[in-house]
Structure formats: C-alpha cells, structure tokens
Design an enzyme around this catalytic site. Structure first.
Site, PDB file in Angstrom:
ATOM      1  N   GLY A 106      -3.550   4.978   4.658  1.00 52.08           N
ATOM      2  CA  GLY A 106      -3.839   4.870   3.229  1.00 52.08           C
ATOM      3  C   GLY A 106      -2.632   5.284   2.403  1.00 52.08           C
ATOM      4  CB  THR A 112      -0.920   0.014   1.251  1.00 48.10           C
ATOM      5  OG1 THR A 112      -1.689  -1.189   1.258  1.00 48.10           O
ATOM      6  CG2 THR A 112      -1.847   1.215   1.258  1.00 48.10           C
ATOM      7  CB  VAL A 113       3.214   2.685   2.496  1.00 52.37           C
ATOM      8  CG1 VAL A 113       3.945   4.003   2.648  1.00 52.37           C
ATOM      9  CG2 VAL A 113       2.129   2.562   3.567  1.00 52.37           C
ATOM     10  CB  VAL A 133       3.356   9.418  14.354  1.00 54.84           C
ATOM     11  CG1 VAL A 133       2.289   9.832  15.360  1.00 54.84           C
ATOM     12  CG2 VAL A 133       4.445   8.612  15.046  1.00 54.84           C
ATOM     13  CD  GLU A 186       6.064  14.169   9.766  1.00 50.54           C
ATOM     14  OE1 GLU A 186       6.890  15.049   9.998  1.00 50.54           O
ATOM     15  OE2 GLU A 186       5.135  13.881  10.566  1.00 50.54           O
ATOM     16  CE  LYS A 188      -0.061   4.788  13.598  1.00 39.94           C
ATOM     17  NZ  LYS A 188      -1.432   4.632  13.103  1.00 39.94           N
ATOM     18  N   GLY A 244      -0.004   9.143   9.767  1.00 41.58           N
ATOM     19  CA  GLY A 244      -0.027   9.154   8.294  1.00 41.58           C
ATOM     20  C   GLY A 244       0.375  10.485   7.690  1.00 41.58           C
TER      21      GLY A 244
HETATM   22  P1  NAP Z   1       1.762  -3.976   2.856  1.00 47.88           P
HETATM   23  O1  NAP Z   1       0.740  -3.448   1.936  1.00 47.88           O
HETATM   24  O2  NAP Z   1       1.514  -5.277   3.532  1.00 47.88           O
HETATM   25  O3  NAP Z   1       3.154  -4.071   2.038  1.00 47.88           O
HETATM   26  C1  NAP Z   1       4.301  -4.648   2.576  1.00 47.88           C
HETATM   27  C2  NAP Z   1       5.330  -4.774   1.475  1.00 47.88           C
HETATM   28  O4  NAP Z   1       6.530  -5.265   2.035  1.00 47.88           O
HETATM   29  C3  NAP Z   1       4.934  -5.727   0.355  1.00 47.88           C
HETATM   30  O5  NAP Z   1       5.293  -5.184  -0.893  1.00 47.88           O
HETATM   31  C4  NAP Z   1       5.757  -6.979   0.631  1.00 47.88           C
HETATM   32  O6  NAP Z   1       6.122  -7.705  -0.523  1.00 47.88           O
HETATM   33  C5  NAP Z   1       6.991  -6.364   1.249  1.00 47.88           C
HETATM   34  N1  NAP Z   1       7.674  -7.299   2.133  1.00 47.88           N
HETATM   35  C6  NAP Z   1       7.209  -7.886   3.245  1.00 47.88           C
HETATM   36  N2  NAP Z   1       8.141  -8.699   3.777  1.00 47.88           N
HETATM   37  C7  NAP Z   1       9.223  -8.604   2.967  1.00 47.88           C
HETATM   38  C8  NAP Z   1      10.500  -9.215   2.954  1.00 47.88           C
HETATM   39  N3  NAP Z   1      10.853 -10.097   3.886  1.00 47.88           N
HETATM   40  N4  NAP Z   1      11.348  -8.896   1.958  1.00 47.88           N
HETATM   41  C9  NAP Z   1      11.020  -8.019   0.995  1.00 47.88           C
HETATM   42  N5  NAP Z   1       9.803  -7.407   0.959  1.00 47.88           N
HETATM   43  C10 NAP Z   1       8.930  -7.719   1.919  1.00 47.88           C
HETATM   44  O7  NAP Z   1       2.086  -2.938   4.019  1.00 47.88           O
HETATM   45  P2  NAP Z   1       1.782  -1.363   4.024  1.00 47.88           P
HETATM   46  O8  NAP Z   1       0.390  -1.131   4.452  1.00 47.88           O
HETATM   47  O9  NAP Z   1       2.274  -0.755   2.783  1.00 47.88           O
HETATM   48  O10 NAP Z   1       2.691  -0.904   5.270  1.00 47.88           O
HETATM   49  C11 NAP Z   1       4.083  -0.762   5.139  1.00 47.88           C
HETATM   50  C12 NAP Z   1       4.626  -0.047   6.377  1.00 47.88           C
HETATM   51  O11 NAP Z   1       4.033   1.230   6.477  1.00 47.88           O
HETATM   52  C13 NAP Z   1       4.318  -0.745   7.699  1.00 47.88           C
HETATM   53  O12 NAP Z   1       5.371  -0.509   8.599  1.00 47.88           O
HETATM   54  C14 NAP Z   1       3.073  -0.027   8.184  1.00 47.88           C
HETATM   55  O13 NAP Z   1       2.912  -0.091   9.579  1.00 47.88           O
HETATM   56  C15 NAP Z   1       3.379   1.376   7.733  1.00 47.88           C
HETATM   57  N6  NAP Z   1       2.226   2.258   7.543  1.00 47.88           N
HETATM   58  C16 NAP Z   1       1.183   1.848   6.804  1.00 47.88           C
HETATM   59  C17 NAP Z   1       0.128   2.730   6.590  1.00 47.88           C
HETATM   60  C18 NAP Z   1      -1.079   2.333   5.774  1.00 47.88           C
HETATM   61  O14 NAP Z   1      -2.004   3.130   5.694  1.00 47.88           O
HETATM   62  N7  NAP Z   1      -1.102   1.141   5.146  1.00 47.88           N
HETATM   63  C19 NAP Z   1       0.163   4.008   7.125  1.00 47.88           C
HETATM   64  C20 NAP Z   1       1.289   4.396   7.878  1.00 47.88           C
HETATM   65  C21 NAP Z   1       2.311   3.512   8.078  1.00 47.88           C
HETATM   66  P3  NAP Z   1       5.021  -8.398  -1.490  1.00 47.88           P
HETATM   67  O15 NAP Z   1       4.227  -7.277  -2.077  1.00 47.88           O
HETATM   68  O16 NAP Z   1       5.830  -9.104  -2.529  1.00 47.88           O
HETATM   69  O17 NAP Z   1       4.219  -9.298  -0.613  1.00 47.88           O
HETATM   70  N1  HSE Z   2      -3.233   0.733  10.430  1.00 45.38           N
HETATM   71  C1  HSE Z   2      -2.909   2.090  10.659  1.00 45.38           C
HETATM   72  C2  HSE Z   2      -4.176   2.875  10.955  1.00 45.38           C
HETATM   73  C3  HSE Z   2      -2.220   2.652   9.445  1.00 45.38           C
HETATM   74  O1  HSE Z   2      -5.268   2.326  10.774  1.00 45.38           O
HETATM   75  O2  HSE Z   2      -4.100   4.004  11.388  1.00 45.38           O
HETATM   76  C4  HSE Z   2      -1.609   3.983   9.698  1.00 45.38           C
HETATM   77  O3  HSE Z   2      -0.564   3.910  10.587  1.00 45.38           O
END
Ligand code: NAP
Ligand code: HSE
Length: 430
Positions: A304, A14-15, A134, A131, A207, A136
C-alpha cells in the site's frame, strides 16, 4: 541546515504518489530528521496528462526515465516503476554508474540483479537502498543488516505478500471465493501490476531471495527458490485446517542445512498458537532466528501507498545524513554462492486432502501406500457417507521426508478410487 537533497522520482503510481504525498505532508519533520530538506526536483512516468492529484508545476518532467538519472539537477534517484528489466534496470544502472545513490521498492529487479547492482554501486562508491522492497513498511532490511548484525542466522521466514495474506484471511472470514477477493486486493492497491506475481508466490519469492542474501551473506539466488502459490487453496482446506487447530499461510522460508541454502515459498499450515498465525489481512511478518538474540518477529503493513512510502523516505533520510552500508551487509565481492538444498530433503509433517469414492478398502489402499514409504499417519478425517458420490478424506502425517511423500502421492493419485489430484500441504511447527 545544509542544502536540500535534490531527488528525482521515476514512477508516480501507488508508491510514487505515496512518496510525494508523504514528503509534502511531513516536509518539516523529515527535514529535521534528515538534517536537510528533501526536495523532489524531477519526476518521470508514462502519461504526463494523467491527473495524479499532485502539484507537479515546479517539478521537471522526463518522459524517458533514464534522462532523469542524467539530469544534473538530480542528486538521488528513486525508482518506483517496477519490472525486473527494461526501463527500471536501465534507470538504476545509469544512476549508479553516474555515482548517484538509488532508492528502489523494486524487489523483482533486486531478485534478478541484486548482486550485480550491489557491485555496480560499490564500484562507483554510491548507495543502493531498498528497504521498501521487502515487507513494505516493516524495516526488516535495517533490522537484519543493522540491529541484528551481530548474529549468525539459522532461519528467516515470514508472510511476505500482503495480497495473499489478505486473500487467505478474507476467504476464511467470509467464505468468499478466491477470484472475488483478489479483485478487492487489486482495488486496494496491494497487488502487483500482474497479480499472478502475487497469487503464484513469485513476489514472495523475490522478497525471500533478498532476505536470504542478507541473512546468509550470499548472492541473491532467486532461481533457486522453490515456489508454489495459493490458487489451489480451497475453502474446504481452510475449514479443515481450522478443525485441526491450524491456519493456512503463504510462507517464505530460508534456512541453512549443512551449509546448503533451502529457500521455499508455499502455502503451509501453521499452529494457531504460533505468533505468525495471527498475522492477518494485508499485514506481513518476518521472523529471524539469530544465535545470540533468539527469535525476533517484526509485523506491520506489507503493501500500500503509506507503508511503502514510509520505507522509501527512511532510505532517503539515511542518504541525506550520509549513512550507508553495503547493500547486502558485506562487500559485494564477499557474497557467497551457496549450494541449494533440495526440497525433497525437507523433513516434517504433511496435510493431505484426497477426494475418493466412498467404498470399502479405499482407506486401506491409501494407508498401505503410506506404509510402503514408511510414512506414519497422525490423524484421519472422513465426513459423510455416500456410496454413490465422492467424499473428502483428510490425513495428517507424522514427520517424514518430502521425497517419501512425493513417491507415495504418485502412487495414490493413480488409485482408481482417487478421483482428483491430491492436495498436499506442508505443516510447519513454528
Ligand atoms: P504502479 O501503481 O503500477 O505505478 C507504476 C508507475 O511507474 C506509474 O506511475 C507508471 O506511469 C510508471 N511507469 C511504468 N513504466 C514506465 C516507463 N517505462 N517510464 C516511465 N514511467 C513508467 O506500481 P506501484 O504499485 O506503485 O509499484 C511500484 C514499485 O514498487 C514496484 O516495483 C512494486 O513491486 C513496488 N512495491 C509496490 C508496493 C505496493 O504496495 N503497491 C509495495 C512495495 C513495493 P503511469 O502512471 O503514467 O502509467
Ligand atoms: N504486491 C505486494 C504484496 C506489494 O501484496 O505484498 C508489496 O510488495
């Protein structure tokens, strides 16, 4: 314009997908603001064959994320895989040890290893930027570390998890069930890989621990955060809250009390007139109380692809411009270890919902238990009359201590007429 900044991105979910899309769509605008182009020259993810809707034909691919940190073509590492340990930690440590700046959105990693990573960055004279970790898209790290840097903080609190706020808002607006609404949040890309982190309050606690470290100049102390999630919140509590002029929000709150640090995440009732009560859906908000500035609230999308990518790229622009500050505002060696303030010492009002057999004397027994702990009732609601069945009784208290309330609840829950574990929620007077 100077040479392009060469970036390696680990994690294309996603990110990561959002970051690549932003850098492609805003290539010119970002180059102008960064003073140089930001080029993604290498990526890493688990599944190379996955169609991600991204053009990666001219980008190096690393199956092993640590290899991305060692790639001589990569100047800056962006970690967007997630997880407090394992590959994410190995990648970040390898990059910092090589003197390469790191940008991450990984609050779990920082909550567990923030102080050590800040020390490592300092030792290798490089940057550790987070940044996006915490709230987003809200630039809260910049706000606390730069815009409000001249203030002493007494309290920082906020809605720090978009998934929970989305669930609580949608449950209230539609009357739908918790599990059903959680599935929506997962489809929308708000929830963590393991949504238990969201609904059990752990993500908000990660956070909060980061915000507390920044605000109070202390080491990140995630293990000292008291955490309660939203699974036990029922439609009934949401409806009673509305009747009382209150709204249920999952709030993370950190404050200094006589030199000790209180950190807690829990569903609380806030007055409808409080600005934070009106922050709805996936929106987050953070309130900082500074001694010179007063109260400042920042609100925006906390999860998101778009909002999170906005924060990641802001960090990259700072790095491209050579702007760098200590990760937690003061040098890592000066971060304090503060004693933890026990939650039992909290003083405030409470909401209690008891499920009781509807017969004479039950309320008197409950009231006597509260009286014995010197807890004064502010209001009581009982609807319906059914001697054959059970009815909910809702009580709000005047200010008391959490210790007294816990002692009273222990006695109340074993009364014969009380047929379910009581639901007790803190009321905050924000
Ligand atoms: P996600 O959609 O699950 O994506 C994770 C990515 O990491 C995928 O591309 C996955 O590969 C890759 N990955 C996982 N394990 C790996 C490994 N061992 N080696 C290489 N690549 C690996 O997660 P996300 O939602 O983008 O979140 C990513 C980070 O941002 C997390 O720390 C999360 O807490 C943080 N975050 C997320 C949001 C949000 O709104 N989603 C907001 C703020 C912060 P594949 O695609 O090949 O499976
Ligand atoms: N899962 C987290 C949330 C993503 O719902 O706020 C952003 O850190």
């Amino acid at each position: 314009m100077s040479q392009a900044l060469r970036i390696g991105v680990a994690g294309l979910g996603t990110v990561g997908g959002g970051v690549l899309a932003l850098l492609s769509k805003h290539r010119d605008l970002v180059s102008q603001r960064a003073g140089r182009a930001l080029d993604v020259v290498a990526v890493s993810a688990r599944d190379r064959a996955k169609d991600r809707g991204l053009d990666l034909t001219r980008t190096a691919w690393h199956d092993d994320p640590v290899a991305l940190a060692r790639d001589p073509a990569v100047e800056v590492v962006v970690e967007l895989m997630g997880g407090s340990d394992g590959p994410a930690k190995a990648l970040v440590e390898a990059a910092l040890a090589a003197g390469k700046p790191v940008v991450t959105a990984n609050k779990a990693l920082i909550a567990h290893h923030g102080a050590a990573l800040a020390r490592l960055a300092e030792q290798h004279a490089t940057t550790f930027a987070y940044e996006a970790a915490v709230a987003g898209g809200i630039p809260i790290i910049k706000m606390l570390r730069e815009g409000l840097a001249a203030n002493g903080f007494s309290r920082v609190y906020g809605i720090l998890n978009g998934t929970c706020n989305y669930i609580l808002t949608t449950m209230r607006e539609t009357g739908r069930e918790f599990a059903d609404v959680l599935a929506d949040a997962q489809k929308l890309g708000y929830a963590e890989a393991d949504p238990a982190f969201d609904v059990d309050g752990v993500d908000a606690a990660h956070k909060l621990a980061i915000l507390a470290a920044l605000a109070f100049g202390s080491e990140v102390a995630f293990d000292k955060v008291m955490v309660e999630g939203i699974r036990q919140i029922s439609a009934l509590d949401i409806a009673y809250a509305a009747e009382l002029g209150l709204r249920i929000k999952l709030i993370g709150l950190a404050q200094l009390v006589d030199g000790a640090l209180e950190q807690r995440v829990s569903p609380v009732l806030v007055p409808l007139q409080a600005p934070i009560a009106t922050v709805e859906g996936v929106f987050n908000a953070v309130v900082a109380e500074g001694d010179f500035v007063g109260t400042v609230m920042a609100e925006g999308r906390g999860a998101g692809a778009g909002p999170t990518a906005s924060a990641v790229v802001a960090d990259l622009i700072d790095i491209a411009r050579g702007r760098a500050l200590p990760p937690f505002a003061v040098p890592a060696g000066q971060l304090r270890r503060l004693p933890a303030q026990p939650v039992e010492a909290r003083r405030g009002a409470y909401y209690l919902r008891l499920t009781v057999v509807d017969r004479p004397g039950v309320i008197a027994d409950i009231a006597a238990t509260l009286r014995d702990e010197d807890i004064s009732m502010e209001s009581m609601l009982q609807r319906g009359r059914d001697p054959e069945a059970v009815v909910p009784v809702v009580i709000t208290t005047h200010d008391t201590t959490e210790g007294a309330l816990r002692r009273a609840l222990k006695r109340i829950e074993v009364l014969q007429a009380v047929v379910e574990p009581p639901c007790a929620l803190r009321i905050e007077s924000f």
